[in-house]
Write a protein that holds these residues in place. Structure first.
Motif, mmCIF file in Angstrom:
data_model
loop_
_atom_site.group_PDB
_atom_site.id
_atom_site.type_symbol
_atom_site.label_atom_id
_atom_site.label_comp_id
_atom_site.label_asym_id
_atom_site.label_seq_id
_atom_site.Cartn_x
_atom_site.Cartn_y
_atom_site.Cartn_z
ATOM 1 N N ILE A 117 49.453 24.587 5.981
ATOM 2 C CA ILE A 117 50.493 23.838 5.284
ATOM 3 C C ILE A 117 49.854 22.605 4.658
ATOM 4 C CG2 ILE A 117 52.660 22.557 5.558
ATOM 5 C CD1 ILE A 117 53.267 24.375 7.949
ATOM 6 N N PRO A 118 50.039 22.375 3.376
ATOM 7 C CA PRO A 118 49.412 21.220 2.728
ATOM 8 C C PRO A 118 49.746 19.913 3.439
ATOM 9 C CG PRO A 118 50.405 22.668 1.097
ATOM 10 C CD PRO A 118 50.846 23.179 2.439
ATOM 11 N N GLY A 119 48.718 19.129 3.728
ATOM 12 C CA GLY A 119 48.900 17.817 4.316
ATOM 13 C C GLY A 119 48.879 17.762 5.824
ATOM 14 N N VAL A 120 49.069 18.899 6.504
ATOM 15 C CA VAL A 120 49.125 18.877 7.971
ATOM 16 C C VAL A 120 47.776 18.484 8.567
ATOM 17 C CG1 VAL A 120 49.340 20.338 10.016
ATOM 18 C CG2 VAL A 120 51.059 20.453 8.223
ATOM 19 N N ALA A 121 46.707 19.106 8.107
ATOM 20 C CA ALA A 121 45.386 18.809 8.656
ATOM 21 C C ALA A 121 44.994 17.354 8.441
ATOM 22 C CB ALA A 121 44.338 19.734 8.033
ATOM 23 N N GLU A 122 45.461 16.770 7.340
ATOM 24 C CA GLU A 122 45.068 15.396 7.001
ATOM 25 C C GLU A 122 45.950 14.336 7.666
ATOM 26 O OE1 GLU A 122 43.746 18.268 4.039
ATOM 27 O OE2 GLU A 122 45.768 17.753 4.751
ATOM 28 N N HIS A 123 47.231 14.643 7.918
ATOM 29 C CA HIS A 123 48.155 13.592 8.337
ATOM 30 C C HIS A 123 48.841 13.828 9.679
ATOM 31 C CE1 HIS A 123 47.829 11.524 4.468
ATOM 32 N NE2 HIS A 123 47.901 12.711 3.897
ATOM 33 N N ALA A 124 48.855 15.052 10.188
ATOM 34 C CA ALA A 124 49.547 15.312 11.452
ATOM 35 C C ALA A 124 48.627 15.051 12.637
ATOM 36 C CB ALA A 124 50.061 16.750 11.482
ATOM 37 N N ILE A 125 49.242 14.915 13.790
ATOM 38 C CA ILE A 125 48.488 14.729 15.035
ATOM 39 C C ILE A 125 49.104 15.637 16.088
ATOM 40 C CG2 ILE A 125 49.940 12.769 15.730
ATOM 41 C CD1 ILE A 125 47.452 11.603 17.098
ATOM 42 N N GLY A 126 48.276 16.233 16.936
ATOM 43 C CA GLY A 126 48.778 17.097 17.987
ATOM 44 C C GLY A 126 49.224 16.300 19.200
ATOM 45 N N MET A 127 49.681 17.011 20.233
ATOM 46 C CA MET A 127 50.065 16.354 21.485
ATOM 47 C C MET A 127 49.640 17.224 22.660
ATOM 48 S SD MET A 127 53.681 14.545 22.517
ATOM 49 C CE MET A 127 54.244 15.887 23.552
ATOM 50 N N LYS A 128 48.341 17.545 22.678
ATOM 51 C CA LYS A 128 47.786 18.401 23.722
ATOM 52 C C LYS A 128 46.803 17.656 24.608
ATOM 53 C CE LYS A 128 45.804 23.037 24.232
ATOM 54 N NZ LYS A 128 46.922 23.512 25.058
ATOM 55 N N HIS A 129 46.306 16.516 24.131
ATOM 56 C CA HIS A 129 45.299 15.763 24.869
ATOM 57 C C HIS A 129 45.737 14.311 25.042
ATOM 58 C CE1 HIS A 129 42.654 19.196 24.484
ATOM 59 N NE2 HIS A 129 42.834 19.191 23.180
ATOM 60 N N VAL A 130 45.135 13.641 26.015
ATOM 61 C CA VAL A 130 45.508 12.266 26.341
ATOM 62 C C VAL A 130 45.329 11.344 25.147
ATOM 63 C CG1 VAL A 130 44.907 10.272 27.760
ATOM 64 C CG2 VAL A 130 45.021 12.531 28.797
ATOM 65 N N SER A 238 55.400 21.128 3.353
ATOM 66 C CA SER A 238 54.344 20.224 2.900
ATOM 67 C C SER A 238 54.439 18.910 3.671
ATOM 68 C CB SER A 238 54.467 19.961 1.401
ATOM 69 O OG SER A 238 53.520 18.992 0.977
ATOM 70 N N ALA A 239 53.271 18.294 3.885
ATOM 71 C CA ALA A 239 53.205 16.976 4.498
ATOM 72 C C ALA A 239 52.183 16.116 3.771
ATOM 73 C CB ALA A 239 52.847 17.098 5.970
ATOM 74 N N VAL A 240 51.987 16.375 2.501
ATOM 75 C CA VAL A 240 50.989 15.658 1.705
ATOM 76 C C VAL A 240 51.334 14.174 1.655
ATOM 77 C CG1 VAL A 240 49.968 15.420 -0.587
ATOM 78 C CG2 VAL A 240 50.444 17.698 0.345
ATOM 79 N N ASP A 241 50.346 13.332 1.998
ATOM 80 C CA ASP A 241 50.516 11.869 1.998
ATOM 81 C C ASP A 241 51.669 11.431 2.895
ATOM 82 O OD1 ASP A 241 48.391 11.527 0.232
ATOM 83 O OD2 ASP A 241 49.680 11.756 -1.521
ATOM 84 N N GLY A 242 51.972 12.219 3.920
ATOM 85 C CA GLY A 242 53.039 11.865 4.836
ATOM 86 C C GLY A 242 54.429 12.125 4.310
ATOM 87 N N HIS A 243 54.539 12.796 3.162
ATOM 88 C CA HIS A 243 55.847 13.135 2.596
ATOM 89 C C HIS A 243 56.245 14.514 3.091
ATOM 90 C CE1 HIS A 243 59.216 12.971 -0.179
ATOM 91 N NE2 HIS A 243 58.911 14.182 -0.595
ATOM 92 N N VAL A 244 57.278 14.574 3.940
ATOM 93 C CA VAL A 244 57.698 15.806 4.582
ATOM 94 C C VAL A 244 58.654 16.569 3.673
ATOM 95 C CG1 VAL A 244 58.946 16.781 6.541
ATOM 96 C CG2 VAL A 244 57.412 14.831 6.882
ATOM 97 N N VAL A 245 58.355 17.847 3.454
ATOM 98 C CA VAL A 245 59.231 18.717 2.667
ATOM 99 C C VAL A 245 59.538 19.951 3.505
ATOM 100 C CG1 VAL A 245 59.518 20.046 0.548
ATOM 101 C CG2 VAL A 245 58.203 17.911 0.501
ATOM 102 N N LEU A 246 60.836 20.253 3.680
ATOM 103 C CA LEU A 246 61.253 21.398 4.480
ATOM 104 C C LEU A 246 61.701 22.557 3.598
ATOM 105 C CD1 LEU A 246 63.350 19.720 7.331
ATOM 106 C CD2 LEU A 246 60.876 20.093 7.204
ATOM 107 N N SER A 247 61.754 23.740 4.214
ATOM 108 C CA SER A 247 62.218 24.929 3.497
ATOM 109 C C SER A 247 63.690 24.822 3.118
ATOM 110 C CB SER A 247 61.997 26.176 4.365
ATOM 111 O OG SER A 247 62.699 26.039 5.598
ATOM 112 N N THR A 248 64.425 23.936 3.771
ATOM 113 C CA THR A 248 65.848 23.743 3.478
ATOM 114 C C THR A 248 66.076 22.849 2.259
ATOM 115 O OG1 THR A 248 65.918 21.848 4.984
ATOM 116 C CG2 THR A 248 66.480 24.025 5.894
ATOM 117 N N GLY A 249 64.989 22.274 1.724
ATOM 118 C CA GLY A 249 65.101 21.363 0.596
ATOM 119 C C GLY A 249 65.130 19.904 0.991
ATOM 120 N N GLU A 250 65.266 19.612 2.267
ATOM 121 C CA GLU A 250 65.272 18.217 2.730
ATOM 122 C C GLU A 250 63.858 17.651 2.666
ATOM 123 O OE1 GLU A 250 68.285 18.001 6.347
ATOM 124 O OE2 GLU A 250 67.196 19.906 6.323
#
Length: 445
Positions: A117-130, A238-250
């Motif tokens: 998904i565009p932007g996820v690798a660059e701007h998202a963070i997981g929650m699996k490690h301390v 999409s999450a490019v530059d922290g701008h979230v876009v959903l399949s619902t159009g939101e």
């Protein structure tokens, strides 16, 4: 002596090695654990690390402190050649090297499953490690500090937080972070609770698949009543530059995007071994935790945890494997140690059978949900059950006492609300000589 090599020091690997230390006779076998981290992460505490209710170090169980006779190798296994009884290890520093073994235990653990998904690798963070849980908490605290000095019209992005994935990790992290934010806003007279935006995005029509329909719907209503927005049947586009876009159009701008949309099998396990792998990339495992099938076990090879397709004998459905959670991984690790010792001494291993103890989740300070069959407990009693269960379940008395002490202290003094985001750039102050104009806004405490 025979060498028992354990690939991975997570739940299943830690409990296997711990159990072997207790059961092996002196000189009977030596145990080696290979893991890139020097600790086991107790993942059920990560949402409370996010909320500042548990100290980060208390969610990490030191391997060297508690595995006293096990040889620990700090590195990642990059290849398993079971035919020649050898693994290849890549250390943090230096070149790869082989380690020979006699008995193999695969407990490498799962990895965060990322989608293209565009932007996820660059701007998202997981929650699996301390370190991820600490970073999530610091991002929220830093965002509050920054927003408090800005005009109202410029605050919205800084006060918007998004979780993608409605499983246990996502829902618990979402509820705990929202709880922290609403308690924190009282410390900032310039901000109001109405400015906070929390979004939980789930591709299915429900969250918490481990609980039944009505309790799951109650959790959605509960989160919405507290001000959270739960997007069901919605996919992140999409999450490019922290701008979230959903399949619902939101769409909206988000200061923080936390990705908890499921785990996948460790790529090393399904790409770089000569072990039998199923269609999902997991190791094919018998009911007694030996690798292989009922008709053709692989000699001297065992597996457990998230990477192992262990038959679930507790339900009468052929072909169904145990779900990849901590409850199974811990118990599989304990049985694995017993079975390995039994085989070394010429006895038969026992099959793994575990009936669920129920599911319990925290939804924020003083809030939770518990379900066991048709019994459902909500709110404060479920939250107390969550804390009670996990303080008993976390391994070693040393960790139990430390966690309980932090909780007891918080009753009188509350949570610690200091952001330490600057530790991600520890030399910045030294390099700039105290010139704050040279420090980027995201690094200010």
């Amino acid at each position: 002596m025979r060498t028992i090599l354990v690939v991975g020091g997570g739940y299943a690997g830690f409990y296997t090695a711990w159990g072997l230390e207790k059961r092996l006779r002196r000189g009977e076998a030596r145990v080696i654990v290979v893991d890139p981290r020097p600790y086991m992460t107790y993942q059920p505490f990560l949402p409370e690390v996010v909320a500042g209710s548990v100290e980060a170090r208390h969610a990490a169980v030191s391997l060297r402190r508690h595995l006293r006779t096990t040889e620990l190798v700090n590195g990642s296994v990059t290849k398993i050649d079971h035919e020649h009884r050898t693994v290849v290890v890549r250390p943090a520093v230096g070149g790869e090297f082989p380690i020979p073994y006699d008995v193999l235990v695969v407990t490498a653990g799962a990895v965060t499953r990322k989608l293209a998904i565009p932007g996820v690798a660059e701007h998202a963070i997981g929650m699996k490690h301390v370190e991820e849980a600490v970073a999530i908490r610091d991002r929220l605290l830093t965002a509050f500090d920054q927003a408090a000095v800005l005009p109202v019209s410029e605050r919205r992005r800084l006060l918007s937080f998004t979780f993608v994935g409605g499983g246990f990790s996502g829902v618990e992290g979402f509820g705990e972070l929202m709880s922290l934010a609403h308690s924190l806003v009282r410390k900032y007279p310039a901000l109001s609770a109405g400015e906070l935006e929390f979004h939980l995005v789930e591709a299915r029509d429900r969250i918490l698949p481990e609980v039944t329909g009505e309790p799951g719907r109650w959790v959605v209503r509960h989160l919405r009543e507290r001000g959270g927005t739960v997007h069901l049947n919605a996919q992140l586009r999409s999450a490019v530059d922290g701008h979230v876009v959903l399949s619902t159009g939101e769409e909206w701008d988000s200061e923080l995007i936390v990705w908890t949309a499921g785990n996948g099998a460790n790529p090393m396990v399904h790409n770089h071994t000569d072990l039998p792998i199923d269609a999902r990339g997991q190791v094919t495992v018998r009911a007694d935790l030996r690798i292989g099938t009922a008709e053709a076990p692989v000699p001297d090879a065992w597996a457990a945890g998230d990477d192992a397709a262990v038959p679930d004998l507790a339900i009468n459905q052929p072909g169904v494997a145990t779900v990849p959670n901590a409850q199974h991984a811990v118990r599989q690790g304990r049985l694995l140690a017993k079975n390995i010792v039994a085989v070394l001494r010429g006895r038969e291993p026992q099959p793994y059978v575990h009936h669920s103890l129920g599911t319990v989740a925290t939804l924020g300070l003083g809030r939770g949900i518990f379900q066991w069959h048709r019994i459902v407990i909500k709110g404060f009693p479920a939250w107390v059950m969550h804390r009670g269960y996990h303080v008993l379940a976390v391994p070693t008395w040393e960790r139990k006492v430390r966690v309980a002490a932090v909780w007891a202290t918080a009753l009188f003094f509350g949570r610690d609300i200091v952001s330490l985001a600057s530790v991600q750039n520890p030399r910045r102050a030294f390099e700039t000589g105290g010139d704050t104009t040279a420090v980027s806004p995201g690094e200010r405490v």
